[in-house]
Design a protein around this motif. Structure first.
Motif, PDB file in Angstrom:
ATOM      1  N   LEU A   6     113.169  95.850  69.040  1.00 64.64           N
ATOM      2  CA  LEU A   6     113.427  96.164  67.636  1.00 64.64           C
ATOM      3  C   LEU A   6     113.996  97.565  67.470  1.00 64.64           C
ATOM      4  CD1 LEU A   6     110.282  94.598  65.910  1.00 64.64           C
ATOM      5  CD2 LEU A   6     112.621  93.703  65.960  1.00 64.64           C
ATOM      6  N   VAL A   7     113.470  98.516  68.238  1.00 65.82           N
ATOM      7  CA  VAL A   7     113.986  99.888  68.157  1.00 65.82           C
ATOM      8  C   VAL A   7     115.450  99.925  68.579  1.00 65.82           C
ATOM      9  CG1 VAL A   7     113.807 102.193  69.155  1.00 65.82           C
ATOM     10  CG2 VAL A   7     111.739 100.987  68.427  1.00 65.82           C
ATOM     11  N   ALA A   8     115.764  99.246  69.695  1.00 57.33           N
ATOM     12  CA  ALA A   8     117.156  99.208  70.152  1.00 57.33           C
ATOM     13  C   ALA A   8     118.051  98.541  69.115  1.00 57.33           C
ATOM     14  CB  ALA A   8     117.243  98.478  71.485  1.00 57.33           C
ATOM     15  N   TRP A   9     117.536  97.481  68.515  1.00 61.50           N
ATOM     16  CA  TRP A   9     118.289  96.764  67.491  1.00 61.50           C
ATOM     17  C   TRP A   9     118.600  97.680  66.303  1.00 61.50           C
ATOM     18  CZ3 TRP A   9     116.910  90.995  66.564  1.00 61.50           C
ATOM     19  CH2 TRP A   9     117.879  90.409  65.769  1.00 61.50           C
ATOM     20  N   ILE A  10     117.612  98.458  65.892  1.00 58.22           N
ATOM     21  CA  ILE A  10     117.778  99.308  64.719  1.00 58.22           C
ATOM     22  C   ILE A  10     118.668 100.514  65.010  1.00 58.22           C
ATOM     23  CG2 ILE A  10     116.542 100.829  63.120  1.00 58.22           C
ATOM     24  CD1 ILE A  10     114.159  98.877  63.363  1.00 58.22           C
ATOM     25  N   ILE A  11     118.517 101.102  66.188  1.00 57.40           N
ATOM     26  CA  ILE A  11     119.188 102.362  66.486  1.00 57.40           C
ATOM     27  C   ILE A  11     120.630 102.179  66.915  1.00 57.40           C
ATOM     28  CG2 ILE A  11     119.219 104.281  68.139  1.00 57.40           C
ATOM     29  CD1 ILE A  11     116.219 104.357  67.998  1.00 57.40           C
ATOM     30  N   THR A  12     120.933 101.135  67.683  1.00 55.43           N
ATOM     31  CA  THR A  12     122.242 101.027  68.329  1.00 55.43           C
ATOM     32  C   THR A  12     123.392 101.068  67.345  1.00 55.43           C
ATOM     33  OG1 THR A  12     121.280  99.758  70.155  1.00 55.43           O
ATOM     34  CG2 THR A  12     123.657  99.628  69.861  1.00 55.43           C
ATOM     35  N   LEU A  13     123.338 100.233  66.309  1.00 55.12           N
ATOM     36  CA  LEU A  13     124.471 100.161  65.383  1.00 55.12           C
ATOM     37  C   LEU A  13     124.703 101.474  64.640  1.00 55.12           C
ATOM     38  CD1 LEU A  13     125.557  97.144  63.297  1.00 55.12           C
ATOM     39  CD2 LEU A  13     125.383  99.363  62.189  1.00 55.12           C
ATOM     40  N   PRO A  14     123.697 102.076  64.003  1.00 54.86           N
ATOM     41  CA  PRO A  14     123.971 103.345  63.319  1.00 54.86           C
ATOM     42  C   PRO A  14     124.359 104.472  64.266  1.00 54.86           C
ATOM     43  CG  PRO A  14     121.617 102.829  63.256  1.00 54.86           C
ATOM     44  CD  PRO A  14     122.305 101.613  63.760  1.00 54.86           C
TER      45      PRO A  14
END
Length: 509
Positions: A483-491
């Motif tokens: 979830l952290v990777a999902w949230i951080i990668t795009l922004p």
């Protein structure tokens, strides 16, 4: 007593030789460490030279050549980071060696990129940004250059840190960030972005459901049967036939577009016929493999080796078809914008020529071969304990989900689909252990007890508490990091691309 002469020569020579040997070992270690970056740099140069044979003498050829080099760099990073999704399950289940898995994936990555990579690449190239709101083709060129560089650098850092991330999130975020820097928030096609984002939520769930469905089929028809080997001889050819038919149908429908657009009816016919042929051909093959095998789960490893290898190949093909867009989508947009400048037209829908797909496919395969083994070992050994049956379900589910997404031209994260499939397998196993009447009856007969088990015993089955706890922990321990990777990668990709694009605009426009 005669005084002994000190023995200095031999010890000194030995020490010198040891020092020399240590230096040679260090040099060899350093050379091995530099070999990967050296080969990667050579490929980037060759990608630029390869692109130059198609664009030399045309206006803007230097920009296209530079963009091709960046696309090659991006493609290698994709291969290095996403390789675990292709063969990690099969290698972790010990159904194939690391070397064989890497070679298999490399071949099918190129095939998927070249034969079926155009649809998603077009989405990346022209769908995310609204070209009508970008002031000129030159602005679009440098925005896409910034997106390529930002996404590639971010993935490179993640790979260096042994952190599998979504390369699709990276490039979509980078294109968004560069587009915002070029023309503000209005330049983004927010409706399409919302659809892509929704697919990132739906696709892992779909992957989990497909994996659980196949695992249910395997458990009900093979594992919890009194005669496992006889059941496997019946059902393993069926599983291979399903996979082969779907693969052939997809190749006909999507890959055939490179030559002539086939009808869905033809693709459906190819799916059925190819599946039936594969099923019939594999019946005697599996029967020969089953000769002399004991009636136990360990014997099924041999029978599932072929379908697991085929599912890894299918998954690699799907990955090449979908994720090559992350490298050559921006390149296609740059080539289209350069042609706009040369012809005086504006905002053309860029096509995806074959030479761009070749650069993307070869780059992914090379990155996979150079830097893939470390992450393969990480995912194959640490995310979950896999046997060939579970690994087959994970690989086939991921491959099918990515293939469907590539068919409709929707970028999805193969990383999240693969992890979703793993969670689907794990959660289904937990549910099945507690609720399956077939498993309960099978374990009761195996234990030789005719008495009714207590509810607690039925829930635990024949497994001890430590095993059950380990299953819970393995399946859930990675949720937070995902979830952290999902949230951080795009922004993070969007912010980095916006910064790089702003600098490029100031320098070149």
């Amino acid at each position: 007593m005669a005084q002994q002469k000190p023995r200095l020569a031999k010890p000194t020579l030995d020490k010198d030789l040891e020092k020399l040997s240590s230096v040679e070992d260090a040099a060899r270690h350093t050379a091995r460490g530099l070999a990967g970056p050296g080969v990667a740099l050579l490929f980037i140069i060759l990608a630029a030279i390869f692109a130059s044979t198609y664009v030399t003498g045309t206006s803007g050829s230097v920009i296209v050549i530079a963009a091709a080099a960046l696309a090659g760099y991006m493609a290698m990073n994709i291969g290095a980071n996403d390789v675990t999704n292709n063969i990690g399950a099969a290698v972790g289940a010990r159904a194939m060696t690391m070397g064989f898995g890497l070679a298999l994936a490399a071949v099918f990555e190129v095939a998927g990129a070249v034969l079926a990579g155009g649809n998603v690449a077009t989405t990346i190239a022209s769908g995310i940004t609204n070209g009508a709101l970008i002031s000129s083709p030159n602005v679009l060129i440098w925005a896409m250059m910034a997106a390529l560089l930002a996404a590639a650098v971010l993935i490179n850092i993640a790979t260096w840190a042994s952190a599998p991330i979504s390369t699709t999130h990276s490039i979509v975020g980078a294109v968004m960030g560069a587009g915002i820097a070029a023309a503000g928030f209005g330049a983004i096609n927010w409706g399409l972005v919302a659809g892509i984002t929704a697919s990132w939520v739906v696709s892992p769930v779909l992957g989990a459901m497909i994996a659980a469905a196949f695992l249910l089929l395997v458990k009900e028809t093979i594992i919890y049967r009194e005669d496992k080997i006889t059941s496997a001889k019946t059902w393993v050819p069926v599983l291979i036939g399903i996979m082969t038919g779907v693969f052939a149908g997809y190749l006909t429908l999507v890959g055939g577009n490179q030559l002539r657009a086939p009808s869905p009816y033809l693709a459906s016919l190819v799916t059925v016929v190819t599946g039936l042929i594969a099923w019939r051909v594999l019946i005697p093959v599996i029967a020969r493999q089953a000769e002399g095998l004991e009636n136990r789960n360990q014997s099924l490893r041999k029978l599932f080796r072929i379908p697991l290898i085929l599912s890894a190949a299918l998954m690699s093909f799907a990955h090449g078809a979908n994720d090559v867009s992350n490298a050559i989508g921006p390149l296609a947009a740059i080539v289209g914008a350069v042609q706009d400048v040369a012809t005086g037209s504006v905002h053309r829908m860029p096509g995806v020529p074959l030479w761009e797909l070749v650069i993307g496919g070869l780059g992914i395969s090379l990155g996979l071969l150079l830097y893939g083994p470390k992450l393969v070992r990480l995912v194959g050994a640490e995310i979950t304990k896999l046997n060939p049956m579970r690994a087959y379900c994970v690989s086939l589910s991921t491959g099918l989900t990515v293939l469907v997404a590539s068919w409709i031209g929707m970028p999805v994260s193969s990383t999240h689909i693969a992890v979703g499939a793993v969670f689907g397998v794990g959660l289904f196993r937990e549910w099945y252990t507690r609720n399956s009447k077939r498993r309960y009856e099978y374990m009761r007969v195996r234990s030789g007890r005719d008495i009714q088990l207590e509810p607690e015993e039925r829930e635990a089955g024949e497994h001890n508490d430590d095993e059950m706890k380990r299953r819970y922990l393995v399946r859930r321990s990675h949720i937070l990091s995902i979830l952290v990777a999902w949230i951080i990668t795009l922004p993070a990709a969007a912010g980095l691309a916006a910064i790089i694009a702003t600098v490029m605009f100031a320098l070149f426009l």
